[in-house]
Design a protein around this motif. Structure first.
Motif, PDB file in Angstrom:
ATOM      1  N   SER A 201       0.854  -1.185   0.000  1.00 52.55           N
ATOM      2  CA  SER A 201       0.000   0.000   0.000  1.00 52.55           C
ATOM      3  C   SER A 201       0.887   1.231   0.000  1.00 52.55           C
ATOM      4  CB  SER A 201      -0.884  -0.044   1.252  1.00 52.55           C
ATOM      5  OG  SER A 201      -1.437   1.226   1.494  1.00 52.55           O
ATOM      6  N   GLU A 690       7.174  -4.138   4.274  1.00 53.09           N
ATOM      7  CA  GLU A 690       5.769  -3.887   3.946  1.00 53.09           C
ATOM      8  C   GLU A 690       5.103  -5.064   3.232  1.00 53.09           C
ATOM      9  OE1 GLU A 690       5.149  -0.051   2.063  1.00 53.09           O
ATOM     10  OE2 GLU A 690       7.019   0.656   2.923  1.00 53.09           O
ATOM     11  N   VAL A 693      -1.617  -8.186   3.965  1.00 47.05           N
ATOM     12  CA  VAL A 693      -1.939  -9.605   4.126  1.00 47.05           C
ATOM     13  C   VAL A 693      -3.440  -9.783   4.363  1.00 47.05           C
ATOM     14  CG1 VAL A 693      -1.433 -11.712   5.432  1.00 47.05           C
ATOM     15  CG2 VAL A 693       0.325  -9.946   5.207  1.00 47.05           C
ATOM     16  N   LEU A 701      -5.561  -8.406   7.336  1.00 44.52           N
ATOM     17  CA  LEU A 701      -4.869  -8.591   8.616  1.00 44.52           C
ATOM     18  C   LEU A 701      -3.911  -7.437   8.928  1.00 44.52           C
ATOM     19  CD1 LEU A 701      -4.000 -12.404   8.416  1.00 44.52           C
ATOM     20  CD2 LEU A 701      -6.022 -11.311   9.405  1.00 44.52           C
ATOM     21  N   THR A 702      -3.629  -6.639   7.920  1.00 47.90           N
ATOM     22  CA  THR A 702      -2.678  -5.539   8.115  1.00 47.90           C
ATOM     23  C   THR A 702      -3.417  -4.213   8.012  1.00 47.90           C
ATOM     24  OG1 THR A 702      -2.195  -5.832   5.786  1.00 47.90           O
ATOM     25  CG2 THR A 702      -0.580  -6.699   7.328  1.00 47.90           C
ATOM     26  N   SER A 704      -3.667  -1.741  10.298  1.00 47.13           N
ATOM     27  CA  SER A 704      -3.218  -0.567  11.042  1.00 47.13           C
ATOM     28  C   SER A 704      -1.711  -0.422  10.892  1.00 47.13           C
ATOM     29  CB  SER A 704      -3.557  -0.705  12.530  1.00 47.13           C
ATOM     30  OG  SER A 704      -2.612  -1.553  13.157  1.00 47.13           O
ATOM     31  N   ASP A 707       0.607  -3.147  12.125  1.00 49.41           N
ATOM     32  CA  ASP A 707       0.775  -4.380  11.350  1.00 49.41           C
ATOM     33  C   ASP A 707       1.403  -4.115   9.987  1.00 49.41           C
ATOM     34  OD1 ASP A 707      -0.840  -5.611  13.391  1.00 49.41           O
ATOM     35  OD2 ASP A 707      -2.529  -4.617  12.411  1.00 49.41           O
ATOM     36  N   TYR A 708       1.071  -2.958   9.429  1.00 46.22           N
ATOM     37  CA  TYR A 708       1.677  -2.584   8.148  1.00 46.22           C
ATOM     38  C   TYR A 708       2.849  -1.684   8.488  1.00 46.22           C
ATOM     39  CZ  TYR A 708       2.312  -1.537   3.291  1.00 46.22           C
ATOM     40  OH  TYR A 708       2.868  -1.454   2.036  1.00 46.22           O
ATOM     41  N   PRO A 769       8.147  -9.395   1.729  1.00 45.17           N
ATOM     42  CA  PRO A 769       9.375  -8.771   2.193  1.00 45.17           C
ATOM     43  C   PRO A 769      10.258  -9.807   2.880  1.00 45.17           C
ATOM     44  CG  PRO A 769       7.591  -8.315   3.733  1.00 45.17           C
ATOM     45  CD  PRO A 769       6.982  -9.066   2.586  1.00 45.17           C
TER      46      PRO A 769
ATOM     47  N   MET B  43     -10.581   3.523  17.743  1.00 52.52           N
ATOM     48  CA  MET B  43     -11.028   2.476  16.811  1.00 52.52           C
ATOM     49  C   MET B  43     -12.361   1.878  17.242  1.00 52.52           C
ATOM     50  SD  MET B  43      -7.528   0.408  16.006  1.00 52.52           S
ATOM     51  CE  MET B  43      -5.939   1.199  16.044  1.00 52.52           C
ATOM     52  N   ARG B 188      10.525  -5.680  14.911  1.00 50.11           N
ATOM     53  CA  ARG B 188      10.667  -5.487  13.466  1.00 50.11           C
ATOM     54  C   ARG B 188      11.300  -4.136  13.164  1.00 50.11           C
ATOM     55  NH1 ARG B 188       7.645  -8.350   9.741  1.00 50.11           N
ATOM     56  NH2 ARG B 188       8.930  -7.305   8.189  1.00 50.11           N
ATOM     57  N   ARG B 189      10.753  -3.081  13.808  1.00 47.31           N
ATOM     58  CA  ARG B 189      11.348  -1.750  13.638  1.00 47.31           C
ATOM     59  C   ARG B 189      11.621  -1.187  15.025  1.00 47.31           C
ATOM     60  NH1 ARG B 189       6.481   1.208  10.955  1.00 47.31           N
ATOM     61  NH2 ARG B 189       5.653   0.206  12.820  1.00 47.31           N
ATOM     62  N   LEU B 261       1.469 -12.298  12.361  1.00 48.50           N
ATOM     63  CA  LEU B 261       1.958 -11.668  11.136  1.00 48.50           C
ATOM     64  C   LEU B 261       3.474 -11.526  11.101  1.00 48.50           C
ATOM     65  CD1 LEU B 261      -0.426  -8.654  10.582  1.00 48.50           C
ATOM     66  CD2 LEU B 261       0.024 -10.493   8.961  1.00 48.50           C
ATOM     67  N   HIS B 262       4.062 -11.277  12.261  1.00 47.93           N
ATOM     68  CA  HIS B 262       5.480 -10.934  12.272  1.00 47.93           C
ATOM     69  C   HIS B 262       6.394 -12.123  12.520  1.00 47.93           C
ATOM     70  CE1 HIS B 262       4.118  -6.934  11.845  1.00 47.93           C
ATOM     71  NE2 HIS B 262       3.499  -6.923  13.006  1.00 47.93           N
TER      72      HIS B 262
ATOM     73  N   HIS C  44      -3.952   6.495  15.547  1.00 49.83           N
ATOM     74  CA  HIS C  44      -3.716   5.447  16.537  1.00 49.83           C
ATOM     75  C   HIS C  44      -2.308   5.515  17.092  1.00 49.83           C
ATOM     76  CE1 HIS C  44      -3.292   3.410  12.586  1.00 49.83           C
ATOM     77  NE2 HIS C  44      -2.468   2.550  13.148  1.00 49.83           N
ATOM     78  N   ARG C 138       6.806   9.654   4.462  1.00 47.20           N
ATOM     79  CA  ARG C 138       6.730   8.725   3.336  1.00 47.20           C
ATOM     80  C   ARG C 138       7.433   9.297   2.100  1.00 47.20           C
ATOM     81  NH1 ARG C 138       6.511   3.328   2.550  1.00 47.20           N
ATOM     82  NH2 ARG C 138       4.678   2.607   1.405  1.00 47.20           N
TER      83      ARG C 138
END
Lengths: 792, 293, 158
Positions: A201, A690, A693, A701-702, A704, A707-708, A769, B43, B188-189, B261-262, C44, C138
């Motif tokens: 994205s 990135e 998913v 699933l990604t 926010s 997650d992304y 990735p 949210m 991850r970061r 996910l990770h 968020h 970005r």
């Protein structure tokens, strides 16, 4: 002539942006304005049985709620964008494409095709109340079988995404040159691989947003959108709402990044104007980040199955590629990314036999559109992984294989034997790729590194180098417009059809105009992003603005200069060839004190009895020029990544990144370097972090920023940059586009570097990735394989 | 992304806060720094009827020494712990860990009580608290109660805290000056929640053997987890490559990660072993060097 | 819902307003005070675009309710410019070094950094990178932002 072109002029845009006084769509406020919120599908594929809005409607502060039924027959569905889907007849003949019609209702009527698809819209006092109401709307669904895997989507009996079609194959085509099948028979070796680039994205920091107001007196909509394409939006609002274009003015104010997906028309950009007309009051919609993740369009998502014919000396004879693009529920851009992929795959290499078949497949996901690089990062990843794999199979240094297959400087202009999407023959206009490679290797002291690397590896320090190159067709047509004028105050104002999202149009185009009109850039006003300014405009995408808008403003300014001189000559009663211009004045070369200012010339050019414009010319000082490029021009680059791998954890650390790039004539080096660095940051994101998913039910699933993963300042090194300047032969200034370039090569360069760092362990990285979890898994697999070989 | 409606209550003291909790606790959420709660409100994943903002309650922000413990008030912000010389001197493990919490902007608002009460298994403070055998002081209208981390953290984002209860303060046992401690994390970061994090404290005998080991792991199980078997394995042994590897292997047997996910469960399991080894080595180095960190 | 009265200082000015308790501070600043320089990027707490200063510390205004700012001193990007309309050293350094492209994230960076530079007159690259790691950009790929911070630090210390 070029006093300002080529200079790192500071940006005119910056003052407002660093003081917080810029104006983004979200900053627009109007009296009586209300806010819209969209209710979006929570299912990937389902029939809508009913929508109960009664509770929501009763909520205080709610002004309107519309569902698909309410707009039936009033708003036409969004269909694929003709401007990007139309193909020239000779290309059609060459690639024999099928492109099926596909569409999306602005609010889903009968069924939903992806999670996040708009179903209803609520308009209320403010966003808080609108969200309260949206929560009270009950949508009853009957779920349908979901397809998220494009290969399953291809199977017989797979549920149809677009139900009027016979299958989920929305488009296909075949492009070929030489004889790839024969080359596979002739070669010493054949390599087969499946190479995937995931869905990502673009995630501009400013989400999408629309403000629309309707003026009764003139029967006009004024729509502000965070878009790359104001003119396209005007066209589609007119079509969808049965209006004429004159009734619609679209403004792109300050736009907080786009990178591709803001270059298309989204359902909200039709719906919000409709609401403002219906309710006769200003309506605002600002996308939130969760909506952006689900509903703003995604990109990439290609799977390539390649067969490569190569000889033992490293020569690549031919490539046969079959690739699939998972386009999600709708394909809005026809063959844009797909054909870009097909015609860019061979990049800087001479591979005489090439055969590529593409299928664009629909699935229950958010539509897939171009994003910075648009089909190129995917195939550069394919091509440069091929080079690396061939090299490793033959126990050669990848650089040797690159050199062996690279197009040489003396081959220019080089014909790749197929067509560009605009129908022109694919001929690289200028460049020296081997020189760029040498320059890059020198920058990183490649030989020295190789020596050092051996020592490090002995100490257990796993450091690797990876290289990627690309050649990119930039500056796509069909045209761009510039309207340059000197107003009554003597002020030069230039209006352009291409509008920026951070590229600094107000600065770079004033540099070009300043050189032509002998002023300083500060003395020139650039107006962009408004359909009221010009009859036609294309927009900013595909690394095209500098090439097309730059050429348009240069030619328009030159024409204006001629006219200024003619009028000044009439005023001073000399020949225009006797005149010279400087500092906002025209004067007689031999008698500099004999002069007239632009203000005086503008006055003299006004229509009327004393008008000094010669008969046969229009009064006034204004010129419009539409620049139509003959075809794309070709920029190119070499990227070199240095990484260190933590074998135990699978973490990759970028130790360095170097680039040599050729963007032709550079208008503003500071801005070009900024584009390159920023593009590379996005490429690094794609390489290491990135991925969009979905689960098997089509749930995202990604959704926010937890997650992304967008790279931060800790993940992006300062890139070492070096330049080549081979002028384009296809526009007057010799410009090549640079906007997308940086983003194209990092996945390939970094993947190659990781493989190199782990050598002699044989890792295959044909998937992105490169997450620590995945890499650790590949390392273990390779270790097991090696162990088996050693133990027997 | 805007919060749903709620009734807003702002007690000015702890007594008033627990009084509100006894009345509305079932339908209420406690807001302190808000760095975990407000995203959930935005949210609309959390839509409490009452929001009890304890941020203005007097006297709940402090870092002080009390016997063998550092006592930290529930409203103490992460930044204050980060900057505290007292913490650096008495509990360097906490100083080291706190820098892994989110980013500066988050640490400027986020509170220690909030982090503990949120019960995220990959949060740093619960992991440190677990390793050190700290205590959580809980208060309600009936008075105070002291709970151990093991009894407090039940599962993902779920603690033993009852609707009418409030975290009052956290007690971190101070670390003996002869000990070496280390907090290691991989994310991850930078600034992300850790995939795995390990808090380790070791003390060595005169002859170089481990006399005491405290070890906890976060991010892998549903709660921060004490690795007591590994501790027992190490005590009395010499710090050798073999024993560290054994500790790693044993860790892999003890953890029960899930895939997300990770990272896959398998990856997290292996990473747990790797990170335990790294934490132990670092802590041992520091103990051997006589430096605490 | 009854509004709650709050009193705070924003960019040096005393403000009293009645607000819905659920109103986010970011929205209060933008919608009620019309200070639209503070941008909303994710709501968020990850992107940092909405960073402002509360009592001198950078915080995310999307993760605070307006009522929580009662009694606080708030500073937004609009406070950075000098009275004569000249840019602050940091703002000027951003422009000089092309540290912004679309400019949407820029106010958040400026608010994080202006507080940082008050405490660190000569930061290392590593310190700068850590400082801005909670602000996503970005467009730029960060390197020019780091350059700009170095310049600003130098200008101030000169």
């Amino acid at each position: 002539m070029t006093k300002y072109v080529g200079q790192s002029i500071k940006r005119k845009e910056d003052y407002r942006l660093v003081t917080g006084t810029g104006q983004f769509v979200g900053d627009i406020r109007m009296a009586n304005m209300v806010e819209a919120v969209f209710v979006r599908s929570t299912h990937a594929h389902a029939t809508i049985i009913g929508i109960d809005i009664s509770e929501a409607q009763a909520l205080e502060g709610v002004h309107a709620i519309l569902t698909g039924k309410d707009i039936d027959g009033k708003i036409k569905p969004l269909v694929q964008f003709e401007s990007h889907c139309a193909l020239p007849p000779n290309l059609v003949e060459a690639i024999n494409p099928t492109i099926h019609f596909c569409y999306e209702d602005v609010l889903a009527k009968n069924k939903v095709m992806y999670v996040g698809q708009p179903i209803a819209v609520v308009v209320a006092e403010n966003r808080y109340v609108a969200e309260d109401a949206a929560d009270l709307i009950k949508v009853k669904y009957e779920t349908l079988p979901v397809v998220v895997d494009p290969f399953k989507s291809l199977e017989k009996g797979a549920p149809l995404i677009q139900e009027h079609l016979q299958s989920n194959i929305q488009s296909n085509f075949h492009v070929t040159t030489g004889n790839a099948v024969q080359s596979l028979k002739d070669a010493n070796h054949i390599l087969k691989a499946r190479i995937k680039t995931p869905r990502v994205s673009s995630n501009p920091l400013e989400t999408r947003g629309v403000v629309s107001t309707y003026e009764n007196r003139t029967n006009q909509l004024h729509v502000y959108s965070s878009t790359q394409l104001p003119f396209e939006i005007r066209t589609y609002i007119a079509r969808s709402l049965d209006l004429v274009e004159q009734q619609i003015r679209v403004t792109a104010p300050d736009v907080g990044g786009g990178f591709g997906p803001k270059g298309g028309v989204h359902p909200e950009e039709i719906m919000v104007p409709y609401l403002s007309k219906l309710m006769n009051r200003p309506v605002k919609w600002i996308e939130d980040r969760l909506e952006h993740m689900t509903s703003a369009r995604h990109s990439r998502d290609q799977i390539h199955d390649v067969e490569v014919a190569y000889n033992r000396d490293g020569t690549i004879l031919g490539i046969k590629d079959h690739f699939i693009i998972d386009s999600g529920a709708v394909n809005y851009f026809g063959l844009t990314c797909a054909y870009n992929s097909a015609y860019h795959l061979r990049g800087a290499y001479k591979i005489p036999n090439y055969d590529s078949t593409c299928q664009i497949v629909l699935t229950n996901k958010t539509p897939n559109v171009p994003f910075r690089g648009a089909g190129r990062p995917e195939v550069v990843f394919v091509m440069d992984r091929i080079i690396d794999m061939v090299a490793r199979k033959l126990k050669m240094d990848p650089v040797e294989v690159m050199r062996k297959n690279m197009i040489q400087a003396e081959d220019m202009p080089y014909d790749q034997g197929i067509l560009v999407k605009d129908g022109a023959q694919l001929i690289y206009d200028s460049g020296d790729y081997p020189a760029a490679l040498d320059q890059g290797l020198k920058m990183v002291d490649y030989e020295g590194f190789r020596e050092q690397q051996k020592k490090w590896k002995k100490q257990g320090k796993l450091v690797g180098v990876g290289i990627s190159t690309y050649v990119e067709g930039t500056g796509a047509g069909p045209f761009e417009s510039a309207y340059v004028t000197i107003d009554g105050s003597g002020q030069v104002v230039a209006y352009l059809g291409a509008s920026p999202q951070g590229q600094g149009h107000e600065t770079v185009f004033s540099q070009i105009c300043a050189d032509e009109l002998m002023l300083s850039p500060n003395e020139i006003t650039i107006r962009v992003g408004d359909t009221a300014n010009l009859a036609f405009g294309a927009g900013t995408y595909a690394s095209r603005s500098a090439v097309n808008a730059g050429s348009a403003i240069q030619i328009a300014s030159a024409k204006l200069r001629e006219k200024v001189l003619v009028v000044a000559a009439a005023m001073l009663e000399v020949k225009s060839s006797d005149l010279q211009m400087e500092n906002g004045k025209a004067f007689v070369k031999t008698q500099p004190e004999k002069c007239v200012t632009y203000k005086e010339i503008a006055e003299a050019a006004r229509p009327g009895n004393r008008c000094k414009v010669p008969a046969g010319m229009e009064p006034g000082l204004q010129v419009t020029h539409y620049f139509v490029p003959p075809t794309v021009t070709f920029s190119s680059s070499v990227h070199i990544a240095m990484v260190e791998v933590d074998k135990k954890t699978g973490f990759v650390e970028l130790k360095g990144y170097s680039v040599v790039h050729d963007a032709g004539k550079v208008i503003n080096p500071m801005i070009v370097d900024g584009q390159v660095q920023g593009g590379i940051a996005q490429g690094i994101g794609a390489a290491l972090y990135e991925e969009i998913v979905y689960d098997e039910k089509g749930q995202l699933l990604t959704g926010s920023y937890m997650d992304y993963l967008l790279p931060t300042s800790m993940e992006i090194p300062t890139v070492e940059k070096s330049h080549q300047e081979f002028l384009s032969t296809r526009n007057p200034l010799g410009i090549k586009g640079v906007g997308e370039g940086g983003a194209i090569s990092p996945p390939a360069a970094i993947a190659n570097a990781v493989v190199d760092a782990l050598d002699p362990l044989e890792i295959m990285i044909n998937l992105l990735p490169i997450s620590p979890s995945k890499l650790r898994n590949w390392i273990k697999e390779a270790e097991r394989k090696q162990y088996k070989i050693e133990v027997g | 992304m805007k919060p749903a409606k709620f009734n807003y209550l702002r007690p000015s003291s702890m007594e008033e806060a627990v009084h509100y909790l006894s009345e509305y606790g079932e339908d209420a959420k406690v807001l302190s720094g808000g760095q975990s709660l407000i995203p959930l409100l935005n949210m609309r994943l959390s839509t409490p009827k009452y929001l009890i903002d304890i941020g203005r309650a007097e006297g709940l922000s402090y870092i002080k020494e009390d016997g063998e413990s550092l006592v930290i008030g529930t409203l103490t912000k992460h930044t204050e712990i980060e900057k505290s010389e007292l913490v650096k001197g008495k509990c360097p493990l906490l100083s080291e860990a706190i820098r892994w919490v989110g980013h500066e902007q988050i640490r400027n608002r986020g509170t220690v009580g909030g982090s503990i009460a949120h019960g995220d298994p990959s949060a740093e403070l619960p992991c440190v608290l677990t390793a050190l055998r700290g205590e959580i002081v809980i208060v309600d209208v009936n008075g105070e109660e002291i709970v151990s981390p093991e009894d407090f953290f039940l599962t993902y984002m779920l603690t033993s805290l009852q609707p009418d209860q409030l975290v009052k303060e956290i007690r971190f046992p101070r670390i003996k000056p002869t000990c070496g401690s280390a907090f290691v994390e991989v994310a991850r970061r930078h600034g992300d929640f850790g995939l795995v994090e390990v808090a380790a404290v070791v003390d060595l005998c005169e002859d170089g053997r481990f006399s005491d080991v405290k070890l906890a792991i976060g991010g892998v199980n549903s709660v921060p987890t004490l690795l007591e078997d590994v501790e027992r394995l190490l005590v009395g042994k010499e710090p050798t490559e073999e024993i560290f590897n054994e500790a790693g292997d044993l860790t892999m047997e003890l953890v029960e990660p899930e895939s997300d996910l990770h990272g896959t469960a398998e990856y997290r399991r292996e990473l747990s072993g790797t990170m335990v080894i790294r934490a132990l080595k670092q802590a041992t180095d520091r103990a051997q060097g006589g430096r605490v960190m | 819902m009854e509004g709650i009265k709050i009193h705070l200082k924003v960019n040096g000015q005393d403000i009293s307003r009645e607000v819905d308790p659920r109103l986010l501070l970011s929205d209060f600043i933008r919608e009620n005070l019309l200070l639209t320089g503070t941008h909303i990027g994710c709501e968020h707490g990850v992107c940092g675009a909405c960073t402002i200063q509360v009592n001198g510390d950078p915080v995310r205004s999307c993760l605070m309710l307006a009522v929580q700012a009662d009694g606080c001193e708030v500073k937004t990007v609009e406070s950075l410019i000098q009275e004569n309309g000249e840019l602050s050293h940091l703002q000027q350094a951003f422009s000089d070094n092309h540290a912004l492209q679309c400019g949407f994230c820029t106010p958040g960076f400026l608010m994080t950094l202006s507080s940082f530079l008050e405490e660190n007159s000569n930061p290392s690259e590593e310190e700068i990178r850590k400082c801005i790691s909670g602000n996503l950009c970005r467009c730029t790929g960060y390197s020019n932002i780091i350059k700009a911070v170095k310049q600003a630090a130098q200008t101030v210390s000169n």
